[in-house]
Design an enzyme around this catalytic site. Structure first.
Site, PDB file in Angstrom:
ATOM      1  N   VAL A  87       0.812  -1.227   0.000  1.00  0.00           N
ATOM      2  CA  VAL A  87       0.000   0.000   0.000  1.00  0.00           C
ATOM      3  C   VAL A  87       0.848   1.280   0.000  1.00  0.00           C
ATOM      4  CG1 VAL A  87      -2.070  -1.021   1.020  1.00  0.00           C
ATOM      5  CG2 VAL A  87      -0.284  -0.090   2.527  1.00  0.00           C
TER       6      VAL A  87
ATOM      7  N   LYS B 141      -3.643   4.622  15.248  1.00  0.00           N
ATOM      8  CA  LYS B 141      -5.055   4.212  15.328  1.00  0.00           C
ATOM      9  C   LYS B 141      -5.950   5.417  15.641  1.00  0.00           C
ATOM     10  CE  LYS B 141      -4.745  -0.239  14.461  1.00  0.00           C
ATOM     11  NZ  LYS B 141      -4.988  -0.676  13.078  1.00  0.00           N
TER      12      LYS B 141
ATOM     13  N   TYR C 150       2.100  -0.139  23.018  1.00  0.00           N
ATOM     14  CA  TYR C 150       1.348   0.065  21.761  1.00  0.00           C
ATOM     15  C   TYR C 150       1.826   1.343  21.065  1.00  0.00           C
ATOM     16  CZ  TYR C 150      -2.628  -0.885  18.676  1.00  0.00           C
ATOM     17  OH  TYR C 150      -3.418  -1.183  17.595  1.00  0.00           O
TER      18      TYR C 150
HETATM   19  P1  NAD Z   1      -2.317  -9.614  10.479  1.00  0.00           P
HETATM   20  O1  NAD Z   1      -0.849  -9.506  10.641  1.00  0.00           O
HETATM   21  O2  NAD Z   1      -2.886 -10.930  10.121  1.00  0.00           O
HETATM   22  O3  NAD Z   1      -2.867  -8.516   9.458  1.00  0.00           O
HETATM   23  C1  NAD Z   1      -2.154  -7.342   9.141  1.00  0.00           C
HETATM   24  C2  NAD Z   1      -2.078  -7.286   7.628  1.00  0.00           C
HETATM   25  O4  NAD Z   1      -1.465  -6.072   7.183  1.00  0.00           O
HETATM   26  C3  NAD Z   1      -1.258  -8.442   7.047  1.00  0.00           C
HETATM   27  O5  NAD Z   1      -2.047  -9.162   6.121  1.00  0.00           O
HETATM   28  C4  NAD Z   1      -0.121  -7.737   6.322  1.00  0.00           C
HETATM   29  O6  NAD Z   1       0.294  -8.412   5.172  1.00  0.00           O
HETATM   30  C5  NAD Z   1      -0.784  -6.403   5.974  1.00  0.00           C
HETATM   31  N1  NAD Z   1       0.187  -5.377   5.634  1.00  0.00           N
HETATM   32  C6  NAD Z   1       1.169  -4.858   6.413  1.00  0.00           C
HETATM   33  N2  NAD Z   1       1.881  -3.950   5.711  1.00  0.00           N
HETATM   34  C7  NAD Z   1       1.321  -3.879   4.467  1.00  0.00           C
HETATM   35  C8  NAD Z   1       1.608  -3.133   3.287  1.00  0.00           C
HETATM   36  N3  NAD Z   1       2.638  -2.264   3.248  1.00  0.00           N
HETATM   37  N4  NAD Z   1       0.827  -3.318   2.196  1.00  0.00           N
HETATM   38  C9  NAD Z   1      -0.197  -4.202   2.203  1.00  0.00           C
HETATM   39  N5  NAD Z   1      -0.518  -4.935   3.302  1.00  0.00           N
HETATM   40  C10 NAD Z   1       0.238  -4.776   4.411  1.00  0.00           C
HETATM   41  O7  NAD Z   1      -2.899  -9.128  11.896  1.00  0.00           O
HETATM   42  P2  NAD Z   1      -4.368  -8.701  12.333  1.00  0.00           P
HETATM   43  O8  NAD Z   1      -4.335  -8.704  13.820  1.00  0.00           O
HETATM   44  O9  NAD Z   1      -5.366  -9.501  11.619  1.00  0.00           O
HETATM   45  O10 NAD Z   1      -4.440  -7.171  11.882  1.00  0.00           O
HETATM   46  C11 NAD Z   1      -5.440  -6.674  11.037  1.00  0.00           C
HETATM   47  C12 NAD Z   1      -5.911  -5.309  11.533  1.00  0.00           C
HETATM   48  O11 NAD Z   1      -6.574  -5.480  12.781  1.00  0.00           O
HETATM   49  C13 NAD Z   1      -4.794  -4.303  11.771  1.00  0.00           C
HETATM   50  O12 NAD Z   1      -5.249  -3.013  11.400  1.00  0.00           O
HETATM   51  C14 NAD Z   1      -4.622  -4.381  13.276  1.00  0.00           C
HETATM   52  O13 NAD Z   1      -4.023  -3.217  13.820  1.00  0.00           O
HETATM   53  C15 NAD Z   1      -6.055  -4.540  13.691  1.00  0.00           C
HETATM   54  N6  NAD Z   1      -6.315  -4.998  15.050  1.00  0.00           N
HETATM   55  C16 NAD Z   1      -5.709  -6.114  15.520  1.00  0.00           C
HETATM   56  C17 NAD Z   1      -5.957  -6.531  16.816  1.00  0.00           C
HETATM   57  C18 NAD Z   1      -5.278  -7.743  17.393  1.00  0.00           C
HETATM   58  O14 NAD Z   1      -5.229  -7.885  18.617  1.00  0.00           O
HETATM   59  N7  NAD Z   1      -4.764  -8.654  16.601  1.00  0.00           N
HETATM   60  C19 NAD Z   1      -6.852  -5.814  17.643  1.00  0.00           C
HETATM   61  C20 NAD Z   1      -7.481  -4.682  17.104  1.00  0.00           C
HETATM   62  C21 NAD Z   1      -7.199  -4.282  15.819  1.00  0.00           C
END
Ligand code: NAD
Length: 270
Positions: A73, A171, A164
């Site tokens: 991205v 965020k 964090y």
């Molecule tokens: P995840 O690591 O499975 O997903 C993160 C994704 O971001 C990955 O698929 C990764 O390939 C992608 N990514 C990172 N850099 C990128 C780039 N430059 N271009 C394209 N894609 C890119 O982990 P997740 O926990 O499923 O995270 C998904 C979302 O949920 C994130 O925004 C995260 O902050 C949010 N989130 C996670 C949690 C948690 O506890 N896991 C809680 C609340 C929110």
């Protein structure tokens, strides 16, 4: 298979097409959401980080997702190409899931004030916030009949959570961007919302120093005294993506077993 989710089946998304970003493996929140959308009849494309094809293709096959394409991205040309693939394969779309975040590991531990660098801060903001604005603009261009856009956030946007750090600031920016995009796109019938999920065991969580503590404390401090479930997060996404969510926009929906409502811990009576 352990990575199968038993999501409620139905037709809430029948005839709807859209894009899910952020599938890296079966634990990704994006994959849980995609599983629920597929179980309700949605047609989807996956956009994934380059180099992840070997992991993402089987997950796409599992859900009957025919189009997957790589995109970093931060790369404008790659974004142009990826959205062209989406337009060519799906045409107009109805929904878009942004489930992408990144910060350098060094920014996700210890002192926020001491450990935050210009380079790390800007990288986190670029990947975790600007990409959402960029995706919203490009997705909206494919939504002439309205639609729904959702991103993923965490309570660290609203409260200071240990380690964090930069991601919490990102965020907060993402949640503000959700409201500004909702205001812009509302007249076009496009709703924009954020889901604030409790800590979940994913690759992203593993990148945060003390991530396991975030899980354990999140559970202990939640109103329900339990982990946030993938089913709960995916269910909220289904509500927001389907016509059930038709009057909700600019919202940050907490799906965290009541973690965000709590004040003092239960044993803090002194
Ligand atoms: P995840 O690591 O499975 O997903 C993160 C994704 O971001 C990955 O698929 C990764 O390939 C992608 N990514 C990172 N850099 C990128 C780039 N430059 N271009 C394209 N894609 C890119 O982990 P997740 O926990 O499923 O995270 C998904 C979302 O949920 C994130 O925004 C995260 O902050 C949010 N989130 C996670 C949690 C948690 O506890 N896991 C809680 C609340 C929110």
């Amino acid at each position: 298979m352990a990575d199968d989710y038993d999501m409620p089946k139905g037709e809430l998304m029948k005839g709807k097409k859209g894009v899910v970003t952020g599938v890296a493996n079966h634990q990704s929140i994006a994959f849980g959401i995609a599983s629920q959308l597929a179980a309700q009849g949605a047609e989807m494309a996956f956009l994934h980080l380059p180099g992840m094809e070997r992991r993402v293709q089987p997950l796409a096959d599992q859900l009957g997702v025919k189009t997957i394409a790589p995109v970093d991205v931060t790369d404008d040309a790659a974004m142009d190409t990826a959205f062209k693939v989406v337009a060519d394969s799906l045409g107009e779309i109805d929904f878009f899931v942004h489930s992408i975040a990144f910060a350098n590991k060094d920014e996700l531990k210890g002192s926020f004030v001491e450990n935050t660098t210009r380079e790390g801060f800007l990288r986190a903001m670029d990947i975790s916030v600007f990409s959402f604005v960029d995706c919203a603009r490009r997705a909206a261009a494919l939504m002439p009949n309205g639609g729904s856009i959702v991103c993923m956030t965490y309570l660290g946007a609203e409260r200071a959570i240990p380690n964090y750090n930069t991601m919490g600031v990102a965020k907060a920016g993402l949640e503000a961007a959700t409201r500004y995009a909702a205001r812009d796109l509302g007249p076009k019938g496009i709703r924009v919302n954020a889901i604030s999920a409790g800590a979940m065991r994913t690759l992203s969580l593993a990148g945060i120093s003390g991530g396991r503590g975030m899980l354990a404390q999140g559970r202990a401090m939640s109103a329900m005294k339990e982990d946030t479930s993938m089913e709960g997060v995916a269910g909220a996404a289904l509500w927001l993506m389907s016509d059930l969510g038709r009057s909700t926009t600019g919202e940050v929906v907490h799906v965290d077993a009541g973690f965000h409502i709590m004040g003092l811990a239960d044993d803090a009576e002194g």
